[in-house]
Enzyme design. Structure first.
Site, PDB file in Angstrom:
ATOM      1  N   HIS A   1       0.804  -1.226   0.000  1.00 23.84           N
ATOM      2  CA  HIS A   1       0.000   0.000   0.000  1.00 23.84           C
ATOM      3  C   HIS A   1       0.835   1.273   0.000  1.00 23.84           C
ATOM      4  O   HIS A   1       0.318   2.344  -0.334  1.00 23.84           O
ATOM      5  CB  HIS A   1      -0.894   0.033   1.242  1.00 23.84           C
ATOM      6  CG  HIS A   1      -2.127  -0.786   1.103  1.00 23.84           C
ATOM      7  ND1 HIS A   1      -2.813  -1.293   2.174  1.00 23.84           N
ATOM      8  CD2 HIS A   1      -2.793  -1.207   0.018  1.00 23.84           C
ATOM      9  CE1 HIS A   1      -3.842  -1.984   1.753  1.00 23.84           C
ATOM     10  NE2 HIS A   1      -3.854  -1.954   0.442  1.00 23.84           N
TER      11      HIS A   1
ATOM     12  N   HIS B   1      -9.693   9.352   0.141  1.00 24.03           N
ATOM     13  CA  HIS B   1      -8.805   8.201  -0.023  1.00 24.03           C
ATOM     14  C   HIS B   1      -7.597   8.423   0.889  1.00 24.03           C
ATOM     15  O   HIS B   1      -6.738   7.568   1.060  1.00 24.03           O
ATOM     16  CB  HIS B   1      -8.381   8.042  -1.488  1.00 24.03           C
ATOM     17  CG  HIS B   1      -7.686   6.746  -1.783  1.00 24.03           C
ATOM     18  ND1 HIS B   1      -6.317   6.649  -1.855  1.00 24.03           N
ATOM     19  CD2 HIS B   1      -8.168   5.502  -1.978  1.00 24.03           C
ATOM     20  CE1 HIS B   1      -5.992   5.377  -2.103  1.00 24.03           C
ATOM     21  NE2 HIS B   1      -7.093   4.664  -2.170  1.00 24.03           N
TER      22      HIS B   1
HETATM   23  C1  JTA Z   1     -10.116  -0.392  -4.401  1.00 22.06           C
HETATM   24  C2  JTA Z   1      -8.035   0.173  -3.349  1.00 22.06           C
HETATM   25  C3  JTA Z   1      -4.794   1.605  -1.948  1.00 22.06           C
HETATM   26  C4  JTA Z   1      -5.906   0.671  -2.288  1.00 22.06           C
HETATM   27  C5  JTA Z   1      -5.842  -0.649  -1.892  1.00 22.06           C
HETATM   28  C6  JTA Z   1      -7.886  -1.158  -2.893  1.00 22.06           C
HETATM   29  C7  JTA Z   1      -8.907  -2.100  -3.213  1.00 22.06           C
HETATM   30  C8  JTA Z   1     -10.010  -1.692  -3.964  1.00 22.06           C
HETATM   31  C9  JTA Z   1      -9.159   0.540  -4.104  1.00 22.06           C
HETATM   32  C10 JTA Z   1      -7.016   1.104  -3.016  1.00 22.06           C
HETATM   33  N1  JTA Z   1      -6.794  -1.524  -2.169  1.00 22.06           N
HETATM   34  N2  JTA Z   1      -8.835  -3.445  -2.792  1.00 22.06           N
HETATM   35  O1  JTA Z   1      -3.839   1.181  -1.307  1.00 22.06           O
HETATM   36  O2  JTA Z   1      -4.804   2.750  -2.336  1.00 22.06           O
HETATM   37  O3  JTA Z   1      -9.884  -4.141  -2.785  1.00 22.06           O
HETATM   38  O4  JTA Z   1      -7.799  -3.952  -2.421  1.00 22.06           O
HETATM   39  O5  JTA Z   1      -7.135   2.378  -3.412  1.00 22.06           O
END
Ligand code: JTA
Length: 601
Positions: free
Chosen positions: A255, A486
């Site tokens: 991440h 976000h």
């Molecule tokens: C949609 C995500 C991030 C991050 C991580 C996400 C997932 C779905 C957006 C996102 N995972 N997912 O680290 O920024 O289901 O893993 O923006």
């Protein structure tokens, strides 16, 4: 299995249920029913490239978006004419990409050969010219903005991403990725981009033309097919190398969102919350910390030189070394050659592993616990100061609050200097900020904003207890009430919410995968994911009082040392009609700001 509950009537297919045991997110597949539903791979992992394809399918053409106008304040039912915000979007002076959004950043490279993994390999010394058709006329407004931001009075160096569709004054202190990569910030020699979701073609275009063929290292966590896709995307760019971060523990993800920008003039570190895709820099609330320009140390300087009061240099090196990658060791050498002593923030990271004894406090929530114990100043009555967590996804936290939220998470987040032993920690309130369904429905993006808020029904239904701590997303002070978060932030606020003891911006959501969970009766902290953030403590900004004043109005000239918390305080509790956004159930009771419903799968 069909159920009627809190969240309305929906169905869980058996293949869905195992998906999101540990990590947040789970295995979604969101596309509007109006379009063809598509089933996704059956792996336990959700890949970012799949999310992008789904999101792309959902996108109406930008022509339609224009004709509709962006009515940010109103639901479509009440929609009349474009609001002021709508006009702001159309007239945005710093918009140097006139091409319709749907045509921007679309697709990837079509090369069919796989690129060799670059993590251990030597940098290809090529000055290959890129096939660039993209026209970038750096507008003078953007240049002026960037200059002001670099040299203006922002002692925290904490920024939000620019948002299209809000009044331009709310973007005055904000940055687009193109601003960050602009030559005004430095003459680029090479760069590294750490991230989760990456559109390589789009990313390359965010660099100014003169920097597009400089070596670019992309550090990611993709495996198998998604890794192959990323390699295909990168193949046309001879200067782009990929580095796959090892993820040895199940359900872990990379991440961390960081840029290392090596300039002729020095080095800059950027720690932020945006994926490297167009959507993440369009209409979302995202956080960015920009380091100062770090000058090169004189040749022959000591290994220990260039350290900051916050130990940032050696913490950053430790974080990079945790990847165990020869390629990242090259970046460690570059960092060693620079003077990072002006850094006023503490680095707070997570890196996958099972940690015991002295290693336990290096990462995750125990790292925060240690930093707060060592450096947070005691202020009177701090036991009554609430902890506020704000995030865009939520993992599985157990059957009740005692399982992790209060026992591990809160115990770390309420830590204070050693002298002050909190005895009444059961009195410390926790406020959690996460968007409601209506927040998402009425947002600038409409329901598709929920594609980046991947809280799944399978997780939510197991922890209804959690939702009693939830507060709406509201950000009038930053003009971003309709730009869905976000960003992830955590802080300790005074009971009247006018002061904060500390502030953290990070990639870490509210999950055990990100913050870590005890094993072996607390003797071991297990972390699944890579995360990175920076912690602001008042003592590093010359404030001996032990707190920051919260900036009340982002547009006013309050004392520079009041902290620009990016959403409204006090947080407002969910009302009885409110429900947390859950991304894999349908919402068809009311249309979003674009006149659409949400029907996943
Ligand atoms: C949609 C995500 C991030 C991050 C991580 C996400 C997932 C779905 C957006 C996102 N995972 N997912 O680290 O920024 O289901 O893993 O923006």
């Amino acid at each position: 299995m069909s159920q009627e509950s809190e969240h309305g009537k929906w169905t869980v297919s058996s293949s869905d249920e195992s998906a999101d045991e540990q990590a947040e997110g789970g295995k979604p597949s969101t596309s509007l029913l109006q379009q063809t539903g598509r089933d996704k791979g059956s792996g336990p992992h959700y890949s970012c490239s799949e999310a992008r394809k789904a999101a792309y399918k959902r996108k109406p053409s930008s022509l339609k978006r224009n004709n509709e106008g962006l009515t940010c304040e109103m639901a479509p039912a009440q929609k009349q004419k474009p609001s002021q915000e709508g006009l702001g979007w159309c007239l945005s002076s710093s918009d140097d990409e006139a091409a319709p959004k749907a045509q921007r950043g679309k697709g990837g490279a079509t090369a069919s050969t796989r690129q060799e993994e670059g993590c251990g390999a030597k940098e290809p010394a090529s000055n290959h010219k890129l096939p660039l058709s993209h026209k970038s006329t750096e507008s003078s407004d953007r240049v002026q903005d960037a200059w002001d931001l670099l040299n203006g009075g922002n002692p925290f160096r904490f920024f939000l991403a620019k948002v299209k569709g809000i009044k331009s004054e709310y973007n005055s202190g904000a940055l687009h990725i193109k601003d960050i990569l602009s030559p005004l910030f430095g003459t680029l020699v090479s760069s590294a981009q750490f991230n989760y979701c990456i559109d390589v073609e789009w990313l390359v275009k965010q660099y100014p033309k003169e920097f597009r063929d400089k070596p670019l290292l992309i550090v990611h966590g993709e495996k198998r097919e998604s890794k192959a896709e990323l390699h295909e995307q990168a193949h046309p760019y001879k200067n782009v190398r990929l580095c796959q971060a090892k993820l040895d523990i199940a359900f872990g993800t990379h991440h961390t969102k960081m840029m290392l920008l090596y300039y002729e003039e020095g080095l800059r570190v950027v720690i932020h919350t945006s994926n490297l895709i167009d959507d993440d820099w369009y209409q979302k609330t995202q956080g960015i910390w920009l380091s100062p320009l770090y000058p090169k140390l004189p040749p022959g300087a000591a290994e220990s030189a260039g350290e900051s009061h916050t130990n940032f240099k050696s913490d950053l090196i430790s974080y990079l070394m945790s990847y165990n990658s020869p390629t990242l060791s090259e970046w460690v050498e570059i960092i060693k050659q620079h003077d990072l002593s002006e850094t006023r923030v503490y680095l707070l990271g997570s890196t996958p592993g099972r940690y015991q004894s002295s290693e336990k406090e290096k990462w995750g929530h125990l790292r925060l616990r240690k930093l707060l114990k060592e450096h947070a100043t005691q202020v009177p009555d701090q036991d009554s100061w609430p902890v506020i967590g704000q995030f865009s996804s939520i993992g599985s936290l157990g059957a009740d609050q005692s399982k992790w939220l209060f026992s591990e998470f809160r115990d770390s987040f309420i830590s204070l200097g050693n002298r002050a032993k909190t005895l009444t920690n059961h009195d410390v309130p926790i406020h959690l900020v996460y968007p409601t369904v209506d927040n998402v429905r009425q947002s600038l993006e409409g329901y598709p904003a929920g594609g980046s808020l991947p809280y799944s029904i399978q997780t939510a239904q197991k922890q209804l207890w959690l939702h009693s701590y939830f507060h709406k997303w509201s950000a009038e002070t930053s003009g971003r009430s309709h730009a869905m978060p976000h960003i992830k932030t955590y802080m300790r606020a005074s009971p009247d919410f006018q002061k904060i003891a500390w502030f953290l911006v990070t990639s870490a959501n509210l999950s055990k995968a990100a913050w870590g969970a005890f094993e072996k009766n607390g003797a071991q902290l297990m972390i699944r994911s890579y995360e990175l953030g920076v912690l602001f403590l008042p003592s590093e900004f010359g404030l001996d009082l032990g707190y920051f004043q919260v900036k009340e109005n982002m547009l006013s000239d309050e004392p520079v040392l009041s902290f620009p918390v990016p959403y409204d305080l006090p947080p407002e509790k969910y009302e009885s009609k409110d429900h947390p956004w859950i991304w894999n159930i349908p919402y068809t009771r009311a249309p979003d700001t674009h006149g659409n419903m949400w029907v996943p799968k």
